[in-house]
Each structure stands twice: as structure tokens, then as C-alpha cells.
Design a protein around this motif. Structure first.
Motif, PDB file in Angstrom:
ATOM      1  N   ASN A 107     133.568  35.629  26.626  1.00 41.69           N
ATOM      2  CA  ASN A 107     132.657  35.616  27.766  1.00 41.69           C
ATOM      3  C   ASN A 107     131.200  35.492  27.295  1.00 41.69           C
ATOM      4  O   ASN A 107     130.417  34.691  27.828  1.00 41.69           O
ATOM      5  CB  ASN A 107     132.858  36.897  28.562  1.00 41.69           C
ATOM      6  CG  ASN A 107     131.928  37.043  29.759  1.00 41.69           C
ATOM      7  OD1 ASN A 107     131.789  38.119  30.319  1.00 41.69           O
ATOM      8  ND2 ASN A 107     131.273  35.982  30.191  1.00 41.69           N
ATOM      9  N   ALA A 111     128.755  32.319  27.956  1.00 41.88           N
ATOM     10  CA  ALA A 111     127.465  32.525  28.614  1.00 41.88           C
ATOM     11  C   ALA A 111     126.314  32.036  27.737  1.00 41.88           C
ATOM     12  O   ALA A 111     125.298  31.548  28.246  1.00 41.88           O
ATOM     13  CB  ALA A 111     127.279  34.002  28.947  1.00 41.88           C
ATOM     14  N   THR A 114     126.851  27.758  27.654  1.00 45.30           N
ATOM     15  CA  THR A 114     127.103  26.959  28.857  1.00 45.30           C
ATOM     16  C   THR A 114     126.173  27.421  29.981  1.00 45.30           C
ATOM     17  O   THR A 114     125.354  28.315  29.808  1.00 45.30           O
ATOM     18  CB  THR A 114     128.563  27.087  29.330  1.00 45.30           C
ATOM     19  OG1 THR A 114     128.771  28.383  29.933  1.00 45.30           O
ATOM     20  CG2 THR A 114     129.540  26.905  28.181  1.00 45.30           C
ATOM     21  N   LYS A 115     126.339  26.813  31.153  1.00 48.36           N
ATOM     22  CA  LYS A 115     125.535  27.180  32.315  1.00 48.36           C
ATOM     23  C   LYS A 115     126.105  28.386  33.074  1.00 48.36           C
ATOM     24  O   LYS A 115     125.496  28.853  34.033  1.00 48.36           O
ATOM     25  CB  LYS A 115     125.417  25.983  33.261  1.00 48.36           C
ATOM     26  CG  LYS A 115     124.633  24.810  32.672  1.00 48.36           C
ATOM     27  CD  LYS A 115     124.514  23.673  33.679  1.00 48.36           C
ATOM     28  CE  LYS A 115     123.701  22.511  33.084  1.00 48.36           C
ATOM     29  NZ  LYS A 115     123.570  21.394  34.048  1.00 48.36           N
ATOM     30  N   ALA A 116     127.261  28.856  32.658  1.00 45.53           N
ATOM     31  CA  ALA A 116     127.858  30.034  33.292  1.00 45.53           C
ATOM     32  C   ALA A 116     127.269  31.291  32.652  1.00 45.53           C
ATOM     33  O   ALA A 116     127.858  31.894  31.762  1.00 45.53           O
ATOM     34  CB  ALA A 116     129.376  30.010  33.138  1.00 45.53           C
ATOM     35  N   LYS A 117     126.100  31.691  33.101  1.00 43.09           N
ATOM     36  CA  LYS A 117     125.313  32.742  32.442  1.00 43.09           C
ATOM     37  C   LYS A 117     125.627  34.131  32.979  1.00 43.09           C
ATOM     38  O   LYS A 117     124.724  34.900  33.327  1.00 43.09           O
ATOM     39  CB  LYS A 117     123.820  32.449  32.623  1.00 43.09           C
ATOM     40  CG  LYS A 117     123.361  31.130  32.054  1.00 43.09           C
ATOM     41  CD  LYS A 117     123.461  31.100  30.530  1.00 43.09           C
ATOM     42  CE  LYS A 117     122.888  29.829  29.961  1.00 43.09           C
ATOM     43  NZ  LYS A 117     123.022  29.772  28.478  1.00 43.09           N
ATOM     44  N   TRP A 118     126.888  34.488  33.025  1.00 40.91           N
ATOM     45  CA  TRP A 118     127.272  35.784  33.574  1.00 40.91           C
ATOM     46  C   TRP A 118     128.063  36.594  32.555  1.00 40.91           C
ATOM     47  O   TRP A 118     128.994  36.084  31.932  1.00 40.91           O
ATOM     48  CB  TRP A 118     128.097  35.603  34.847  1.00 40.91           C
ATOM     49  CG  TRP A 118     127.284  34.982  35.940  1.00 40.91           C
ATOM     50  CD1 TRP A 118     127.229  33.654  36.267  1.00 40.91           C
ATOM     51  CD2 TRP A 118     126.365  35.649  36.800  1.00 40.91           C
ATOM     52  NE1 TRP A 118     126.334  33.459  37.294  1.00 40.91           N
ATOM     53  CE2 TRP A 118     125.792  34.664  37.646  1.00 40.91           C
ATOM     54  CE3 TRP A 118     125.983  36.974  36.957  1.00 40.91           C
ATOM     55  CZ2 TRP A 118     124.852  34.974  38.620  1.00 40.91           C
ATOM     56  CZ3 TRP A 118     125.053  37.293  37.920  1.00 40.91           C
ATOM     57  CH2 TRP A 118     124.488  36.297  38.744  1.00 40.91           C
ATOM     58  N   ALA A 160     133.245  34.496  32.963  1.00 40.38           N
ATOM     59  CA  ALA A 160     131.972  33.787  33.086  1.00 40.38           C
ATOM     60  C   ALA A 160     131.875  32.985  34.383  1.00 40.38           C
ATOM     61  O   ALA A 160     130.806  32.904  34.994  1.00 40.38           O
ATOM     62  CB  ALA A 160     131.782  32.852  31.891  1.00 40.38           C
ATOM     63  N   ILE A 161     133.002  32.415  34.811  1.00 38.23           N
ATOM     64  CA  ILE A 161     132.980  31.477  35.935  1.00 38.23           C
ATOM     65  C   ILE A 161     133.060  32.175  37.296  1.00 38.23           C
ATOM     66  O   ILE A 161     132.396  31.769  38.251  1.00 38.23           O
ATOM     67  CB  ILE A 161     134.127  30.454  35.785  1.00 38.23           C
ATOM     68  CG1 ILE A 161     133.847  29.555  34.578  1.00 38.23           C
ATOM     69  CG2 ILE A 161     134.284  29.610  37.046  1.00 38.23           C
ATOM     70  CD1 ILE A 161     134.992  28.617  34.240  1.00 38.23           C
ATOM     71  N   GLN A 162     133.879  33.238  37.410  1.00 39.71           N
ATOM     72  CA  GLN A 162     134.073  33.865  38.724  1.00 39.71           C
ATOM     73  C   GLN A 162     132.766  34.345  39.364  1.00 39.71           C
ATOM     74  O   GLN A 162     132.479  34.018  40.528  1.00 39.71           O
ATOM     75  CB  GLN A 162     135.059  35.031  38.603  1.00 39.71           C
ATOM     76  CG  GLN A 162     135.315  35.784  39.916  1.00 39.71           C
ATOM     77  CD  GLN A 162     134.386  36.972  40.105  1.00 39.71           C
ATOM     78  OE1 GLN A 162     134.247  37.801  39.215  1.00 39.71           O
ATOM     79  NE2 GLN A 162     133.740  37.075  41.253  1.00 39.71           N
ATOM     80  N   MET A 164     129.807  33.258  38.820  1.00 40.78           N
ATOM     81  CA  MET A 164     128.994  32.075  39.094  1.00 40.78           C
ATOM     82  C   MET A 164     129.410  31.401  40.394  1.00 40.78           C
ATOM     83  O   MET A 164     128.560  31.002  41.205  1.00 40.78           O
ATOM     84  CB  MET A 164     129.109  31.088  37.929  1.00 40.78           C
ATOM     85  CG  MET A 164     128.283  29.812  38.106  1.00 40.78           C
ATOM     86  SD  MET A 164     128.445  28.684  36.710  1.00 40.78           S
ATOM     87  CE  MET A 164     130.160  28.154  36.908  1.00 40.78           C
ATOM     88  N   GLN A 167     128.300  33.628  43.320  1.00 41.16           N
ATOM     89  CA  GLN A 167     126.889  33.999  43.419  1.00 41.16           C
ATOM     90  C   GLN A 167     126.141  33.397  44.614  1.00 41.16           C
ATOM     91  O   GLN A 167     125.283  34.081  45.199  1.00 41.16           O
ATOM     92  CB  GLN A 167     126.155  33.635  42.119  1.00 41.16           C
ATOM     93  CG  GLN A 167     124.715  34.118  42.053  1.00 41.16           C
ATOM     94  CD  GLN A 167     124.589  35.630  42.204  1.00 41.16           C
ATOM     95  OE1 GLN A 167     125.545  36.369  41.971  1.00 41.16           O
ATOM     96  NE2 GLN A 167     123.405  36.085  42.594  1.00 41.16           N
TER      97      GLN A 167
END
Length: 428
Positions: A107, A111, A114-118, A160-162, A164, A167
Motif C-alpha cells: 500500500n 501510494a 502512483t496517483k492512489a495517494k491513500w 490504495a484504490i478503495q 480513492m 473520496q
């Protein structure tokens, strides 16, 4: 292995996990020792206060489930992530733990690059999903190191994706991108938001509904929640007085019902206080990670963080979600599905309530009511459809199954894709 077990146990405690994140964030910002100690301690204590509230609220809900079954003669499968995963930890505990740790590292890397910054910080849901992933990989014949590597990658991607994907709707609730919601109910909150947007009007918040002066007290979440819980306990007690007397022990059932209701309401108030405390400490501390280690990152937190934005919606979601669940359970019987998921008050308390908060942000009062009901309606149906994906009897899990929709989606996708790959390779 002793050190590894200690680390794995610590990482499964949400308060410790969040505290470690705050610790690193403050150190990266080169805060003084006093600031590091105070910030870390207050973050952990805030989260522990939240958990105390959760325990107080949910402590009597197992009694409600027993009472409901006794009153209405309902038998079926009890959907609870803790029970389902806890039951198989003796067999695959090490694999689940390794998937968790490596999944968290995955994760962070995702983050970072990539652009999934969570960064997903809801530790107990990580455990639940790691268990579901490990179980379904075992059913596909994957074990050992391949199971851990594949499981960790899938888990890290989800973490990471969920947040995002959710949001855009979470921002409508909180008004900020400083933090998001990381929870395996994410898909249900997404559905709640879409439904609310279709049927409601966000300009008419449920928090702004005017009440007659004689009913104004019911706007207070403690009073309203107490009343809802009182009705939920009192109705089945009328139909199953013997069960009510047995559960009440030495207390009179009426006294017991009143105390259960007030304790649950008090727990909600403690939850709200804990959320305010740990969010106030965690967000400034997390900036150290966002600035130094994972630029632009934000924490994804447990669903109660949205409760303060629509306390009335929390109460409405509990009530309408319960009605929706009863309708969904009836449909499961009518459709002849494999199992009938019995009502889970814990599921309602953290699923339909937060769903109604999202519903209020997207569709106001009507949206909040509709979101709570639809979440409760679809949940048992989804659970019944998912149940056959994992052969629970093979793992000696009887009468229980995994509970949350995102786990259904991830595990089912793994099963479908894995089965296709096995067929292509001629593995049966």
C-alpha cells in the motif's frame, strides 16, 4: 518468529497502528521529544476512546441477536467478519499475518509511486480482508509463498484504490481531502451516495428538519438513539418474554432494556468524542509522512469519522437500515437463496448509519432515509449470493460467514479470475 508474532499482533490493533503512523509522521517533521510523545499518546488514546465507545455500543448487540431469533424463530447464517476470520486463524493465521504486513508495505509503495495517494489505516478491516483473500486463494490451490505474495499485492492495491474511489463522495461529507474513509463497506457507501443523489435533494439536510417544540429533545443523538434501541429491544421481548428474562439475568427485563438502550447511546457519544480527539492529533502528524515519505498521501480511516457530520443521519440509518434488512432477508427466503443472513446489529451500526450520513450529504433528508434502507436491503441479498464462493464447511466454520461487501467483491473477483486461469492451464 517471536518478534514477528509481536509485530503482527501490534499491527492488528488499530490504535497501535494509527499511533505508529503518528509517531513516524512527527519524527519526520523533526518535532521535539515532548511533541512526539504527546502527539503519539493522544492519537492512540483518542482511538482507544473511540473503541471504548464502540464496545459500549455493541456490547449488548449479541443479546439483541439472540432475542430477535428467539422472538421470530429465525434461523440462518450470522454474518460477522471477526467470527468468520477468527474461526480459521488456527489453520492459516501465519499466512494471514504475512499478507497483512506485506500488504501494508505494498500500500505504501503504491501510494508512493502512483496517483492512489491513500494509506489505509483501518487495521481490523485489513485483517478481515487478508483472511478472505487467503481463504479464497487456498480454494484455488495456491499456498505458501505464492499465496503470501499474491495476497499482499491484491490487498495493497485494494488499500490504495478503495479510499480513492470513494473520496469524491467522502469529500461531500467532510468538506476536506485531508483524510478519507478506508473500510470494506466502501462499495455500500458508494451505492448509498448514488441512490441518495437520485432520490434526494442535498439542499435539505436531515440535520435542518424542524420539529415541534415538544419533540425537539429527539434531535439530540443520545435521546434519539436511546429511543431507537429501546424499541428494537422491547418489540422482540414482547414476543419472547422467556428469552428476555433469561438474558436480563437478575434484572427485570424492562430495567435491562432501558440500560441496554442508554449504554448504546452513551457509547455513540464516546465514539464522537474519540473521533474528534484522534483526528485532531493524527492529521497534523500525518503531514510528516505526506511531505517526506509519500508526498501527497492522506490517511484512510474507519467509518465512524463521518458520524459527527450528520448525527441525526446516524440514528435514521440505524432505523431504516434495520427495516431494509428485514425486507432483504424476506427476499432471500422468497428467492430460495442458499442461506438467509440474520440481522446483524453490528453491521447495521457501522454500515447503514455511515451510509445514511453519505446519503444526507448527497441527497439531504430523503437521501439519508433512502440510503439507510437500500444499504440494509441489499446487504443480506449480497451476503447470500456470496456465501457459496468459499466452502465454509471445509474450514469447520458453521453458521457464520464474512460480512462486508468489499470483501465479497474482491474475493469473488479472485475466485473468477483464478478459476479462468486454472481452466486455461488445464488444472481443473
Amino acid at each position: 518468529m517471536g518478534i514477528l508474532n509481536i509485530l503482527l499482533q501490534l499491527l492488528t490493533i488499530p490504535a497501535i497502528l494509527v499511533g505508529i503512523v503518528a509517531l513516524f509522521g512527527l519524527i519526520l517533521q523533526r518535532k521535539t521529544l515532548t511533541q512526539v510523545v504527546l502527539g503519539t499518546a493522544k492519537t492512540i488514546l483518542g482511538f482507544l476512546i473511540l473503541n471504548i465507545g464502540v464496545s459500549a455500543t455493541t456490547g449488548g448487540l449479541a443479546n439483541f441477536d439472540k432475542l430477535f431469533k428467539a422472538a421470530f424463530g429465525i434461523t440462518g447464517v450470522y454474518f460477522d467478519d471477526n467470527i468468520a476470520i477468527g474461526a480459521v486463524m488456527g489453520r492459516i493465521g501465519r499466512e494471514v499475518g504475512l499478507v497483512m504486513v506485506l500488504g501494508f508495505l505494498a500500500n505504501v509503495l503504491i501510494a508512493r509511486f502512483t496517483k492512489a495517494k491513500w494509506i489505509y489505516l483501518t487495521g481490523h478491516k485489513v485483517w478481515h480482508l487478508a483472511g478472505g483473500i487467503a481463504l479464497v486463494l487456498l480454494t484455488l490451490g495456491v499456498s505458501g509463498i505464492p499465496l503470501v505474495i499474491i495476497g499482499a499485492l491484491v490487498l495493497g492495491l485494494y488499500m490504495a484504490i478503495q479510499p480513492m474511489l470513494l473520496q469524491p463522495y467522502t469529500r461531500r461529507v467532510t468538506g476536506t481531502d485531508d483524510y478519507g474513509v478506508g473500510h470494506t463497506m466502501g462499495s455500500a457507501y458508494w451505492v448509498s451516495s448514488v441512490v441518495a443523489k437520485l432520490v434526494g435533494n442535498k439542499e435539505h439536510s436531515i440535520e435542518e428538519i424542524s420539529l415541534p417544540s415538544t419533540l425537539e429533545a429527539f434531535r439530540d443523538i443520545a435521546v434519539a438513539f436511546s429511543l431507537i434501541m429501546f424499541v428494537m429491544f422491547a418489540v422482540p421481548s414482547i414476543f419472547a418474554p422467556e428469552a428476555a428474562f433469561q438474558l436480563a439475568g437478575t434484572q427485570h427485563p424492562i430495567v435491562w432494556i432501558v440500560l441496554q438502550s442508554l449504554t448504546a447511546a452513551g457509547g455513540v457519544l464516546v465514539i464522537l468524542q474519540g473521533v474528534r480527539m484522534f483526528i485532531g492529533e493524527l492529521i497534523p502528524a500525518f503531514k510528516g509522512i505526506a511531505l517526506k515519505l509519500v508526498p501527497g498521501a492522506a490517511p484512510a480511516l474507519d467509518c465512524p469519522v463521518v458520524f459527527p457530520f450528520a448525527p441525526t443521519g446516524v440514528v435514521v440509518g440505524l432505523a431504516t437500515g434495520f427495516v431494509g434488512w428485514l425486507v432483504g432477508m424476506t427476499l432471500c427466503r422468497v428467492l430460495g437463496l442458499a442461506v438467509v443472513p440474520v440481522p446483524s446489529m453490528i453491521a447495521l451500526l457501522f454500515g447503514c448509519t455511515a451510509g445514511a450520513v453519505y446519503g444526507n450529504a448527497l441527497g439531504g433528508a430523503r437521501g439519508s432515509v433512502a440510503a439507510g434502507f437500500v444499504t440494509g436491503l441489499l446487504w443480506p441479498i449480497a451476503g447470500a449470493l456470496f456465501y457459496p464462493v468459499i466452502p465454509w464447511a471445509e474450514y469447520e466454520v458453521v453458521g457464520a460467514a464474512l460480512m462486508t461487501p468489499d470483501i465479497y467483491i474482491v474475493v469473488t473477483l479472485i475466485k473468477v479470475i483464478g478459476s479462468i486461469i486454472r481452466a486455461i492451464l488445464g488444472l481443473g
